[in-house]
Structures are given as structure tokens and as C-alpha cells.
Design an enzyme around this catalytic site. Sequence first.
Site, PDB file in Angstrom:
ATOM      1  N   ASP A  67       0.812  -1.216   0.000  1.00 32.84           N
ATOM      2  CA  ASP A  67       0.000   0.000   0.000  1.00 32.84           C
ATOM      3  C   ASP A  67       0.846   1.267   0.000  1.00 32.84           C
ATOM      4  O   ASP A  67       2.060   1.222   0.164  1.00 32.84           O
ATOM      5  CB  ASP A  67      -0.938   0.012   1.226  1.00 32.84           C
ATOM      6  CG  ASP A  67      -0.276  -0.568   2.463  1.00 32.84           C
ATOM      7  OD1 ASP A  67       0.911  -0.300   2.673  1.00 32.84           O
ATOM      8  OD2 ASP A  67      -0.957  -1.302   3.205  1.00 32.84           O
ATOM      9  N   ASN A 136      -6.297  -3.733  14.788  1.00 34.99           N
ATOM     10  CA  ASN A 136      -7.715  -3.982  14.482  1.00 34.99           C
ATOM     11  C   ASN A 136      -7.905  -5.148  13.514  1.00 34.99           C
ATOM     12  O   ASN A 136      -9.004  -5.354  13.002  1.00 34.99           O
ATOM     13  CB  ASN A 136      -8.358  -2.715  13.900  1.00 34.99           C
ATOM     14  CG  ASN A 136      -7.757  -2.302  12.559  1.00 34.99           C
ATOM     15  OD1 ASN A 136      -6.825  -2.930  12.068  1.00 34.99           O
ATOM     16  ND2 ASN A 136      -8.291  -1.249  11.966  1.00 34.99           N
ATOM     17  N   HIS A 138      -6.414  -5.462  10.541  1.00 36.45           N
ATOM     18  CA  HIS A 138      -6.246  -5.188   9.105  1.00 36.45           C
ATOM     19  C   HIS A 138      -5.005  -5.902   8.566  1.00 36.45           C
ATOM     20  O   HIS A 138      -4.051  -6.158   9.296  1.00 36.45           O
ATOM     21  CB  HIS A 138      -6.243  -3.692   8.788  1.00 36.45           C
ATOM     22  CG  HIS A 138      -5.023  -2.924   9.185  1.00 36.45           C
ATOM     23  ND1 HIS A 138      -5.035  -1.560   9.340  1.00 36.45           N
ATOM     24  CD2 HIS A 138      -3.755  -3.305   9.469  1.00 36.45           C
ATOM     25  CE1 HIS A 138      -3.831  -1.153   9.674  1.00 36.45           C
ATOM     26  NE2 HIS A 138      -3.036  -2.179   9.767  1.00 36.45           N
ATOM     27  N   GLU A 143      -9.069  -2.697   5.797  1.00 33.90           N
ATOM     28  CA  GLU A 143      -9.590  -2.407   7.123  1.00 33.90           C
ATOM     29  C   GLU A 143     -10.852  -3.226   7.414  1.00 33.90           C
ATOM     30  O   GLU A 143     -11.571  -3.609   6.482  1.00 33.90           O
ATOM     31  CB  GLU A 143      -9.944  -0.912   7.211  1.00 33.90           C
ATOM     32  CG  GLU A 143      -8.753   0.032   7.021  1.00 33.90           C
ATOM     33  CD  GLU A 143      -7.919   0.203   8.278  1.00 33.90           C
ATOM     34  OE1 GLU A 143      -7.834  -0.746   9.090  1.00 33.90           O
ATOM     35  OE2 GLU A 143      -7.329   1.282   8.453  1.00 33.90           O
TER      36      GLU A 143
HETATM   37  P1  PGA Z   1       2.971  -2.099  12.627  1.00 39.03           P
HETATM   38  O1  PGA Z   1       1.791  -2.175  11.602  1.00 39.03           O
HETATM   39  O2  PGA Z   1       3.973  -3.091  12.151  1.00 39.03           O
HETATM   40  O3  PGA Z   1       3.494  -0.692  12.516  1.00 39.03           O
HETATM   41  O4  PGA Z   1       2.426  -2.433  13.960  1.00 39.03           O
HETATM   42  C1  PGA Z   1       1.385  -3.433  11.155  1.00 39.03           C
HETATM   43  C2  PGA Z   1       0.223  -3.248  10.226  1.00 39.03           C
HETATM   44  O5  PGA Z   1      -0.541  -2.292  10.414  1.00 39.03           O
HETATM   45  O6  PGA Z   1       0.065  -4.067   9.316  1.00 39.03           O
END
Ligand code: PGA
Length: 242
Positions: A67, A136, A138, A143
Site C-alpha cells: 500500500d 484492528n 487489518h 480495514e
Molecule cells: P505495525 O503495523 O507493524 O506498525 O504495527 C502493522 C500493520 O498495520 O500491518
Amino acid sequence: MRLIVTENYEEMSYSAAQETAKFIKENPELVLGLSTGGTPLGTYQELIKLHENENLDFSKITTFNLDEYIGLEPKHPQSYTRYTWDNFLSKVNIQKQNVHIPPGIFKDEKQVLKEYDEKILEVNGIDVQILGVGGNGHIGFNEPNQFLHPNTHITNLTDETIKDNSRFFLNIDEVPKQAVAMGVGSILRAKHIIFIASGDEKAEAVRKTFNEKITTHCPSSLLQLHANLTVILDKKAARLLN
Ligand code: PGA
């Protein structure tokens, strides 16, 4: 699914890099899916070490990022283009034309989305996807929602994601509200997925990913459907798993 639980973040990173390197050695023309955020940083550092010390060769590797934030120039310190080059790709012998990251600034939205999917198709999909998880649930910026997108799409970031990611920005108002995101179809079609998570704050998301029913409200739970999944967790992230 193969589960590896490590003592800490450093060991998780080492293990994920070793696993990735094994695939690269088996197939020097591997198509590698890259994720961003805090979790894979250590994995990238270990892969750089393997390149420097053991000549792990990236010259024929192709990469696709999951992304990019909408509205950020590639040079912006928090763009995922900059993140990926600064933290990983500029330090290995990858060829620039083999690197694919969706643009965050564009005129023709439809064209951008179509082209990204076409490029993934052209190389016959992703061979190995390195994948983190949001608090969450995702995956990439897919999301939690009633419906998920199979292909590359524009997504609105949830308040929770904006808050989580504000730690990388000067303040929360600077966090973009939208992103271009690879769809769950492209992620699940990856021939192998290396799922990584670390720390107490991921324990509940990890539990929901593997110990609850599959639901689009926890996109990572779709990984239960994947046949070739390697899950590498440190013991804090694994602590709520059955
Ligand atoms: P993070 O994010 O590694 O910064 O915790 C992981 C994600 O959102 O996929």
C-alpha cells in the site's frame, strides 16, 4: 500452518528473514510482497545482513508493496515508498525496475488501480508475502468492514489505524486519511505468506486472526483459509493463542 514462537522481536525478525532467504535461494526470481510499519523493520535489517555477509542476491527479485498513503510524495519521510527504499531496498542489489509501489499522488485513479493489478498478474502473482497485522486485524490497509475488496482499491483508514500510525508523524492531523491498498484477493493468492507479529499490543489481533471465526470484520482471519502460511510471533504476541 506452521507456527514459530520466538523469545522476542529480534528473534522473530531473524526467523522471518531466514524463512524469506530460503525462498529467495530456492527461486532467485522470486516475487516478494513487502509490508511496511514497525513490525518488518527488523526482518529487513536481517535480510540486508544476509545480503552483505552471505551474498543473498536480490538482482532478479521483483517486489510489490501492499500500500501507499494517498497525498504523500514519494520523497515524504512517511511515504511507504521512502520507507521501503530507506529501510531495505537501497541496501540490497535490487533493480529499480523490479520494484513496485503504488503511487500516493496521481491524476487517474482508475488507471493506477488497474495498472497495479495488471503488473501483479503479469508476474503470475506474489510468491511470498511478508505480512504484518494491525491492532484492528487489518492486513495491508484492508480495514475491518462489511465487505472487502479483492483487488487494488482506494480505502479510508479507520480512526484506530490513523491513531496507531500517528506515532510515525509529527501529529495525528498529518496522517493521511486514505491509501491505495492491494486487495485481500491478491494477498490470499500469494503462494506463501510469512505472517509476523510482535508485542502485547498485537496479542488480541493474533488471537482473533487464528482462534475466532472468519469474518471481514477481522480481515486477518481470512488467513485461516491459506494453505501455505508460516506464522512467526514473539511470545508476547502469541500469549493469547490456544
Ligand atoms: P505495525 O503495523 O507493524 O506498525 O504495527 C502493522 C500493520 O498495520 O500491518
